[in-house]
Design a protein around this motif. Structure first.
Motif, short mmCIF file in Angstrom:
data_model
loop_
_atom_site.label_atom_id
_atom_site.label_comp_id
_atom_site.label_asym_id
_atom_site.label_seq_id
_atom_site.Cartn_x
_atom_site.Cartn_y
_atom_site.Cartn_z
N VAL A 154 39.80 42.16 27.73
CA VAL A 154 40.89 42.26 28.71
C VAL A 154 42.24 42.10 28.00
O VAL A 154 43.20 42.82 28.30
CB VAL A 154 40.72 41.21 29.81
CG1 VAL A 154 41.92 41.21 30.73
CG2 VAL A 154 39.45 41.47 30.61
N PHE A 155 42.31 41.16 27.07
CA PHE A 155 43.54 40.97 26.29
C PHE A 155 43.90 42.27 25.58
O PHE A 155 45.07 42.70 25.59
CB PHE A 155 43.33 39.84 25.28
CG PHE A 155 44.53 39.56 24.41
CD1 PHE A 155 45.59 38.81 24.87
CD2 PHE A 155 44.58 40.06 23.11
CE1 PHE A 155 46.69 38.54 24.06
CE2 PHE A 155 45.68 39.82 22.30
CZ PHE A 155 46.73 39.06 22.77
N GLY A 156 42.91 42.92 24.96
CA GLY A 156 43.17 44.18 24.27
C GLY A 156 43.62 45.28 25.21
O GLY A 156 44.53 46.06 24.87
N MET B 52 38.97 37.35 36.81
CA MET B 52 38.92 38.70 37.36
C MET B 52 40.02 38.94 38.39
O MET B 52 40.58 40.03 38.49
CB MET B 52 37.56 38.94 38.02
CG MET B 52 36.41 39.11 37.05
SD MET B 52 36.54 40.65 36.15
CE MET B 52 34.99 40.61 35.26
N LEU B 53 40.34 37.90 39.16
CA LEU B 53 41.42 38.03 40.13
C LEU B 53 42.75 38.27 39.41
O LEU B 53 43.54 39.14 39.82
CB LEU B 53 41.50 36.77 40.99
CG LEU B 53 42.67 36.71 41.98
CD1 LEU B 53 42.59 37.86 42.99
CD2 LEU B 53 42.69 35.37 42.72
N ILE B 54 42.99 37.51 38.34
CA ILE B 54 44.22 37.72 37.57
C ILE B 54 44.24 39.13 36.99
O ILE B 54 45.27 39.82 37.03
CB ILE B 54 44.31 36.68 36.43
CG1 ILE B 54 44.36 35.26 37.00
CG2 ILE B 54 45.54 36.95 35.57
CD1 ILE B 54 45.56 34.95 37.86
N LEU B 55 43.10 39.58 36.45
CA LEU B 55 43.02 40.94 35.91
C LEU B 55 43.32 41.98 36.98
O LEU B 55 44.06 42.95 36.74
CB LEU B 55 41.63 41.18 35.31
CG LEU B 55 41.33 42.62 34.86
CD1 LEU B 55 42.27 43.05 33.76
CD2 LEU B 55 39.88 42.75 34.42
N ILE C 51 34.98 44.49 36.26
CA ILE C 51 36.20 45.03 35.64
C ILE C 51 36.42 46.46 36.13
O ILE C 51 37.54 46.86 36.46
CB ILE C 51 36.10 45.00 34.10
CG1 ILE C 51 36.06 43.55 33.59
CG2 ILE C 51 37.28 45.72 33.47
CD1 ILE C 51 35.85 43.43 32.09
N LEU C 52 35.33 47.23 36.20
CA LEU C 52 35.44 48.60 36.71
C LEU C 52 35.85 48.61 38.18
O LEU C 52 36.61 49.49 38.61
CB LEU C 52 34.12 49.34 36.51
CG LEU C 52 33.83 49.82 35.09
CD1 LEU C 52 32.47 50.47 35.02
CD2 LEU C 52 34.90 50.80 34.62
N ALA C 53 35.35 47.65 38.96
CA ALA C 53 35.76 47.57 40.37
C ALA C 53 37.26 47.31 40.47
O ALA C 53 37.96 47.91 41.30
CB ALA C 53 34.98 46.45 41.07
#
Length: 723
Positions: free
Chosen positions: A91-93, A564-567, A621-623
């Motif tokens: 996610v960082f990347g 995931m919420l932050i993402l 992540i895809l969602a």
């Protein structure tokens, strides 16, 4: 929220983090606190301070975290923890690569746009500095929107590339762990459920033995029929409780010899309600009597349980892990719902009460739980929407006018604007995980790690639907309800345009999460206070002291959905308000750094599933990515951009990507590949130890005697043992 309130929130959060970081550096050097800050290392017999010196600079932990390798994480905290860091790194990347294009390209395009801020505000007209740097500052139908559309594609393709690499890497991690030459009991074991009723006068044990001995004559070793352990477990728990109390009473008695009379003072207690009423007795003598009374009772109940309370489930052991892996992924019966076989989880993971639940019973339970979760998500939208609306200062003044003199104070107003909505939301969400974990276990899931994964999924969808969507739409519905009443057709553009209007709320939410949240995580202030209070007032024995500082695990059921919420927030705002991207980068970068320290020194894994969490992380992540793509499609529509249909392929590409990944990688995470299982072991397994590692504590007699297990624990094919 105005700009000064936002800066106050950010600066205060950063100041709190710095204070907590220095507090951690100071407290962690004190020997009395080492069991709180280095329990993982202590339990493994390692030096807590690595270099043997406590006199080190406050930032040494940063160097140690950065210099640690993935092999270090696997060796100390297991594959699941290493997979979690793959998630953070991925996610960082994604955010860094996205930000390299979004920030230098979109910010100038937005800043030079010409539009009235009030019409497309990103902060409801108050935070004009952010408005000029957002997509809301670009005129409707403007050709400048092409830059934002291309940026939407860029973020998506960066995510596809990063997720593909991560899936391959995690697959390699899992394979390396399963190919280990060390003997792991679960690799020689399968879990069998839905066993049909025995026929021809056979016992359940004989039925299982005959069935698997016939199919696997060379490598079948032994079986263990699952039993109904409720009563025997109650007796065992009571007996263990008395043993702990006895150890404590003896410690108190020994201590009294040092502080009082040489002969000491024997402890006494009342045996009535809560120890407040009833006869006064000598505690040590009373506890010895209770232990002597319960021990034969436990042994008798163990025999009854093993002979008469056998269930339609069993653990089957093989002398070859290749055979066990092959059996776990093979079809054993023609009819669905009989002889269901799967990989056995670790013994410490088993949820014994769920193992005998029938195939169709599990399906019904699953459907009921899904309905309950749906209703929970739906009805929680109402209170979260009200929290979003109620905790804004304007609405507080309207609903609670008597607070107006207090709220109008500049200092109080700034603090409330900076923190009130975010804190209210965080506290509200904290009540949920245990309820969702309870529901997950109620489905009939056989292992703890599986229940954690199920809970994580439920919590993620709850967070996204209620926090992200609920907060985004709640305030808008509350403030524009009269307009919607007058013109119902206006609801679609109103809801679509509500997303940018909440950008500053989520900016502050993310900042509060990474500075204050990770500051508290690093400093371990709450566990430290609890430990010292217990040590000072409650702990009398070494066992009690160890229990007081015993660390937990990373808590994936809440940590991953929180990340995931932050993402989701950062992805959905990445193109609309690109300034949120650096906040996401800081959140995941700082999270990697702080949690690396915690994983290597503090947290101790409660289970190992060899990375089986990753497919679920990948799916979510895809969602989040699909939600971002749909959101952008809707917002381009609000902007009346004629080329909005160009975005239609993106969600389709995401579903295709998910389908390809599932078909390419997912099967290996369901079961063990035979090419992995066939690797040689460094020593022949002691099958008796493998077998006994799965016996529940309540059925493990101090005087081990196979005769006690003659019915539920098979003795077939002992010649297959390598002991």
């Amino acid at each position: 929220m105005d700009f000064s309130s936002f800066l106050t929130s950010l600066a205060t959060s950063f100041a709190i983090f710095v204070v907590l970081m220095f507090l951690f550096a100071w407290l962690s050097r004190k020997p009395a606190n080492s069991v709180v800050y280095y329990p993982n290392r202590i339990l493994k017999g390692l030096d807590p301070y690595e270099n043997g010196s406590r006199a080190r600079n406050p930032f040494a932990w940063i160097r140690e975290a950065l210099s640690s390798s993935e092999e270090d994480v696997v060796a100390i905290s297991g594959v699941d923890t290493a997979v979690y860091f793959v998630f953070l790194t991925t996610v960082f990347g994604i955010l860094v690569l996205a930000g390299l294009v979004l920030l230098p390209v979109l910010l100038p395009v937005a800043a030079t746009g010409k539009i009235e801020v009030e019409k497309n505000s990103t902060s409801k007209g108050a935070f004009t500095q952010l408005d000029s740097l957002s997509m809301g500052h670009v005129k409707e139908t403007s050709s400048r929107l092409w830059a934002f559309l291309i940026a939407t594609y860029w973020v998506s393709f960066v995510a596809y590339f990063s997720l593909w690499k991560a899936y391959k890497h995690v697959s390699d991690l899992r394979a390396a762990a399963l190919m280990s030459p060390d003997v792991r009991p679960e690799q020689f074991t399968i879990l069998v459920r839905d066993i049909p009723p025995p026929r021809g006068g056979q016992t359940r044990k004989e039925q299982v033995d005959t069935y698997f001995k016939e199919i696997y004559p060379e490598s079948f070793y032994r079986s263990m029929v699952v039993t109904e352990n409720k009563k025997v477990n109650e007796i065992w728990v009571e007996l263990e409780g008395y043993k702990k109390k006895l150890a404590r009473a003896e410690a108190v008695y020994a201590e009294s010899k040092n502080v009082g009379k040489p002969e000491g003072t024997r402890p006494t207690n009342k045996i009535g309600f809560l120890g407040l009423t009833g006869k006064q007795v000598d505690t040590i003598e009373y506890l010895y009597e209770k232990i002597n009374e319960l021990t034969p009772k436990l042994e008798a109940e163990q025999k009854v349980t093993l002979r008469e309370k056998q269930q339609a489930s069993a653990l089957v052991f093989f002398s070859s892990r290749v055979t066990a892996a092959s059996a776990a992924q093979s079809l054993h019966a023609r009819m669905v719902g009989t002889w269901t076989v799967m990989d056995a989880p670790e013994a410490r993971q088993l949820i014994w009460t769920n193992l005998p639940k029938s195939f169709y019973g599990r399906r019904i339970r699953q459907c009921v739980v899904y309905v309950i979760v749906f209703l929970t998500i739906f009805f929680y939208m109402i209170p979260i929407g009200f929290i979003s609306a109620f905790t804004t200062l304007d609405n507080l003044k309207k609903l609670l006018p008597f607070l107006k003199p207090v709220i109008d104070q500049n200092v109080i107003k700034t603090v409330l604007e900076a923190y009130l909505p975010q804190i209210a939301l965080i506290v509200f969400l904290a009540m949920l995980p245990k309820f969702l974990l309870f529901l997950s276990k109620a489905e009939g899931i056989p292992s703890k790690s599986h229940a954690i994964r199920a809970t994580s999924g439920k919590y993620f969808y709850f967070s996204v639907l209620n926090v992200f969507i609920g907060v985004t739409l709640g305030g808008t519905l509350f403030s524009t309800f009269k307009d919607i009443e007058k013109n119902p057709n206006s609801i679609v553009p109103l809801l679509a345009s509500s997303l940018p209007a909440n950008a500053t709320f989520f900016l502050t939410y993310v900042a509060l999460q990474f500075f204050v949240g990770y500051g508290l995580e690093l400093s371990q202030i709450v566990p430290l206070i609890i430990y010292h209070l217990k040590r000072r007032y409650l702990c009398k024995t070494e066992a009690e002291l160890k229990e007081a500082w015993a660390p937990g695990d990373l808590g994936y059921e809440t940590r991953i959905p929180g990340d995931m919420l932050i993402l989701t927030i950062v992805l959905c705002y990445s193109v609309i308000a690109p300034v949120i991207v650096p906040f996401g980068v800081i959140y995941f970068g700082l999270g990697w750094l702080v949690l690396r320290n915690q994983a290597l020194k503090v947290y101790v894994p409660s289970y190992e599933s060899y990375g089986r969490m990753w497919p679920h992380i990948h799916t979510r992540i895809l969602a989040a990515l699909i939600l971002y793509q749909v959101t952008m499609f809707g917002y381009f529509g609000v902007k009346k951009f004629h080329f909005t249909p160009v975005l239609i392929p993106l969600p389709i590409l995401s579903f295709i990507f998910a389908f390809i990944c599932r078909n390419r990688f997912y099967r290996f995470f369901q079961c063990t590949a035979l090419e992995v299982a066939c690797r040689e072991l460094k020593e022949a397994p002691n099958m008796e130890l493998v077998f006994r590692s799965f016996i529940p504590p309540c059925l493990s007699a101090e005087k081990s005697n196979d005769d006690n297990f003659e019915d539920a624990l098979s003795n077939v094919s002992r010649s297959g043992s390598f002991a």
